[in-house]
Write a protein that holds these residues in place. Structure first.
Motif, PDB file in Angstrom:
ATOM      1  N   HIS A  53       0.951  -1.144   0.102  1.00  0.00           N
ATOM      2  CA  HIS A  53       0.095   0.275  -0.119  1.00  0.00           C
ATOM      3  C   HIS A  53       1.210   1.040   0.160  1.00  0.00           C
ATOM      4  O   HIS A  53       0.590   2.504  -0.070  1.00  0.00           O
ATOM      5  CB  HIS A  53      -1.326   0.167   1.297  1.00  0.00           C
ATOM      6  CG  HIS A  53      -1.621  -1.009   1.425  1.00  0.00           C
ATOM      7  ND1 HIS A  53      -2.008  -2.172   2.317  1.00  0.00           N
ATOM      8  CD2 HIS A  53      -3.321  -1.254   0.212  1.00  0.00           C
ATOM      9  CE1 HIS A  53      -3.068  -2.646   2.192  1.00  0.00           C
ATOM     10  NE2 HIS A  53      -3.297  -2.478   0.983  1.00  0.00           N
ATOM     11  N   VAL A  54       2.626   1.459   0.890  1.00  0.00           N
ATOM     12  CA  VAL A  54       2.751   1.996   0.559  1.00  0.00           C
ATOM     13  C   VAL A  54       3.596   2.755  -0.863  1.00  0.00           C
ATOM     14  O   VAL A  54       3.953   1.878  -1.622  1.00  0.00           O
ATOM     15  CB  VAL A  54       3.868   2.150   1.997  1.00  0.00           C
ATOM     16  CG1 VAL A  54       3.059   1.331   3.057  1.00  0.00           C
ATOM     17  CG2 VAL A  54       4.821   1.612   1.530  1.00  0.00           C
ATOM     18  N   ASN A  55       3.848   4.317  -0.998  1.00  0.00           N
ATOM     19  CA  ASN A  55       4.733   4.533  -1.487  1.00  0.00           C
ATOM     20  C   ASN A  55       6.504   4.920  -1.300  1.00  0.00           C
ATOM     21  O   ASN A  55       6.845   3.990  -0.643  1.00  0.00           O
ATOM     22  CB  ASN A  55       4.554   6.538  -2.380  1.00  0.00           C
ATOM     23  CG  ASN A  55       4.385   7.045  -1.422  1.00  0.00           C
ATOM     24  OD1 ASN A  55       5.295   6.674  -0.030  1.00  0.00           O
ATOM     25  ND2 ASN A  55       3.904   7.836  -0.504  1.00  0.00           N
ATOM     26  N   GLY A  56       7.294   5.898  -2.399  1.00  0.00           N
ATOM     27  CA  GLY A  56       8.457   5.247  -2.245  1.00  0.00           C
ATOM     28  C   GLY A  56       8.984   6.343  -0.569  1.00  0.00           C
ATOM     29  O   GLY A  56       9.871   5.459  -0.263  1.00  0.00           O
ATOM     30  N   MET A  57       8.485   6.779  -0.038  1.00  0.00           N
ATOM     31  CA  MET A  57       8.201   7.635   1.525  1.00  0.00           C
ATOM     32  C   MET A  57       7.992   6.484   2.512  1.00  0.00           C
ATOM     33  O   MET A  57       8.371   7.199   3.973  1.00  0.00           O
ATOM     34  CB  MET A  57       7.691   8.995   1.471  1.00  0.00           C
ATOM     35  CG  MET A  57       8.725   9.979   0.244  1.00  0.00           C
ATOM     36  SD  MET A  57       7.752  11.490  -0.084  1.00  0.00           S
ATOM     37  CE  MET A  57       6.172  11.349  -0.081  1.00  0.00           C
ATOM     38  N   GLY A  58       7.427   5.570   2.193  1.00  0.00           N
ATOM     39  CA  GLY A  58       7.027   4.478   3.485  1.00  0.00           C
ATOM     40  C   GLY A  58       5.366   4.855   3.578  1.00  0.00           C
ATOM     41  O   GLY A  58       5.125   4.520   4.788  1.00  0.00           O
ATOM     42  N   HIS A  61       0.132   5.165   0.093  1.00  0.00           N
ATOM     43  CA  HIS A  61      -0.172   6.338  -1.719  1.00  0.00           C
ATOM     44  C   HIS A  61      -1.610   6.559  -1.519  1.00  0.00           C
ATOM     45  O   HIS A  61      -2.307   5.833  -1.542  1.00  0.00           O
ATOM     46  CB  HIS A  61       0.183   4.622  -2.488  1.00  0.00           C
ATOM     47  CG  HIS A  61      -0.277   4.937  -4.101  1.00  0.00           C
ATOM     48  ND1 HIS A  61      -0.662   5.918  -4.810  1.00  0.00           N
ATOM     49  CD2 HIS A  61       1.849   5.531  -4.635  1.00  0.00           C
ATOM     50  CE1 HIS A  61      -0.364   6.213  -5.456  1.00  0.00           C
ATOM     51  NE2 HIS A  61       0.622   6.156  -6.055  1.00  0.00           N
ATOM     52  N   GLY A  62      -1.731   7.491  -2.359  1.00  0.00           N
ATOM     53  CA  GLY A  62      -2.970   8.740  -2.134  1.00  0.00           C
ATOM     54  C   GLY A  62      -4.135   7.710  -3.032  1.00  0.00           C
ATOM     55  O   GLY A  62      -4.655   7.404  -3.192  1.00  0.00           O
ATOM     56  N   GLY A  63      -3.702   6.706  -4.111  1.00  0.00           N
ATOM     57  CA  GLY A  63      -4.602   5.991  -4.650  1.00  0.00           C
ATOM     58  C   GLY A  63      -4.988   4.886  -4.409  1.00  0.00           C
ATOM     59  O   GLY A  63      -5.657   4.217  -4.776  1.00  0.00           O
ATOM     60  N   ALA A  69     -11.656   4.999  -0.293  1.00  0.00           N
ATOM     61  CA  ALA A  69     -12.737   6.011   0.257  1.00  0.00           C
ATOM     62  C   ALA A  69     -13.309   5.640  -0.900  1.00  0.00           C
ATOM     63  O   ALA A  69     -14.744   5.440  -0.667  1.00  0.00           O
ATOM     64  CB  ALA A  69     -11.986   7.116  -0.201  1.00  0.00           C
ATOM     65  N   ASP A  70     -13.268   5.061  -1.795  1.00  0.00           N
ATOM     66  CA  ASP A  70     -14.397   4.364  -3.407  1.00  0.00           C
ATOM     67  C   ASP A  70     -15.029   3.466  -2.358  1.00  0.00           C
ATOM     68  O   ASP A  70     -16.685   3.594  -2.509  1.00  0.00           O
ATOM     69  CB  ASP A  70     -14.001   4.191  -4.446  1.00  0.00           C
ATOM     70  CG  ASP A  70     -15.111   3.679  -5.240  1.00  0.00           C
ATOM     71  OD1 ASP A  70     -15.484   4.809  -5.635  1.00  0.00           O
ATOM     72  OD2 ASP A  70     -14.334   2.992  -5.603  1.00  0.00           O
ATOM     73  N   VAL A  71     -14.925   2.912  -2.149  1.00  0.00           N
ATOM     74  CA  VAL A  71     -15.752   1.131  -1.444  1.00  0.00           C
ATOM     75  C   VAL A  71     -15.805   1.772   0.100  1.00  0.00           C
ATOM     76  O   VAL A  71     -17.188   0.403   0.552  1.00  0.00           O
ATOM     77  CB  VAL A  71     -14.599   0.356  -1.179  1.00  0.00           C
ATOM     78  CG1 VAL A  71     -14.509  -0.382  -2.888  1.00  0.00           C
ATOM     79  CG2 VAL A  71     -13.935   0.263  -0.631  1.00  0.00           C
ATOM     80  N   THR A  92     -12.060  14.277  -3.520  1.00  0.00           N
ATOM     81  CA  THR A  92     -10.948  14.073  -2.504  1.00  0.00           C
ATOM     82  C   THR A  92     -10.259  15.172  -2.128  1.00  0.00           C
ATOM     83  O   THR A  92      -9.135  15.388  -3.302  1.00  0.00           O
ATOM     84  CB  THR A  92     -10.042  12.426  -2.288  1.00  0.00           C
ATOM     85  OG1 THR A  92      -9.546  12.390  -3.334  1.00  0.00           O
ATOM     86  CG2 THR A  92     -10.995  11.225  -2.779  1.00  0.00           C
ATOM     87  N   ASP A  93      -9.663  15.714  -0.547  1.00  0.00           N
ATOM     88  CA  ASP A  93      -8.981  16.112  -0.103  1.00  0.00           C
ATOM     89  C   ASP A  93      -8.294  15.383   0.772  1.00  0.00           C
ATOM     90  O   ASP A  93      -8.417  15.576   1.702  1.00  0.00           O
ATOM     91  CB  ASP A  93      -9.805  17.444   0.384  1.00  0.00           C
ATOM     92  CG  ASP A  93     -10.562  18.019  -0.396  1.00  0.00           C
ATOM     93  OD1 ASP A  93      -9.655  19.343  -1.580  1.00  0.00           O
ATOM     94  OD2 ASP A  93     -11.539  18.265   0.158  1.00  0.00           O
TER      95      ASP A  93
END
Length: 152
Positions: A53-58, A61-63, A69-71, A92-93
């Motif tokens: 679930h994470v991006n390169g910064m740990g 991820h926003g995606g 949020a969708d589900v 989304t904000d």
């Protein structure tokens, strides 16, 4: 070397939550996801931020937060209106982030209905910290059976 989890790295599921039975498609890819359905018919969905679930910064991820949020937001239509649905718009904000290993929760509420379109507002959080707020429009596709154990 071992791949076994150390006791301090295992996750304890919060009380009242059950793992969602999503074993196919995108739900399997983004999961595992969990949900708690309360006696009053309200619900909360959740997940533990894992490595996938994470991006390169740990950070989560926003995606992933948007997909969650969708589900999380749309599920209110399944519970309250007993309808199948698809997403028309999701706004989304982002207000904060979640780190690897943190527990994230979310829910939504219907704020408007016109024809087969439901407007929902929702919130995603981690403890006392709001991660994301948003609104969405979902189109109902047809009736679905009432979810077991949920009072309408």
């Amino acid at each position: 070397m071992t791949d076994d989890l150390l006791e301090e790295s295992t996750f304890v599921l919060p009380e009242g939550y059950q793992q969602m039975n999503w074993h196919r498609g995108f739900g399997r890819q983004m999961g595992p996801l969990y949900e708690k359905i309360n006696d009053d018919g309200s619900y909360v969905r959740g997940f533990i931020v894992e490595e996938h679930h994470v991006n390169g910064m740990g950070n989560c991820h926003g995606g992933m937060l948007m997909a969650f949020a969708d589900v999380a937001f749309g599920h209110v239509i399944s519970i309250q209106a007993h309808k199948y649905w698809v997403t028309v718009r999701l706004l989304t904000d982002f207000l904060s982030g979640a780190k690897l290993g943190e527990w994230v929760e979310g829910t939504g509420e219907i704020i408007g209905v016109e024809d087969d379109f439901y407007t929902v507002q929702g919130r995603i959080w981690c403890g006392e910290r709001t991660l994301l707020t948003g609104s969405a429009v979902f189109k109902a596709l047809g009736d679905r059976p009432a979810l077991e154990g949920v009072k309408a």
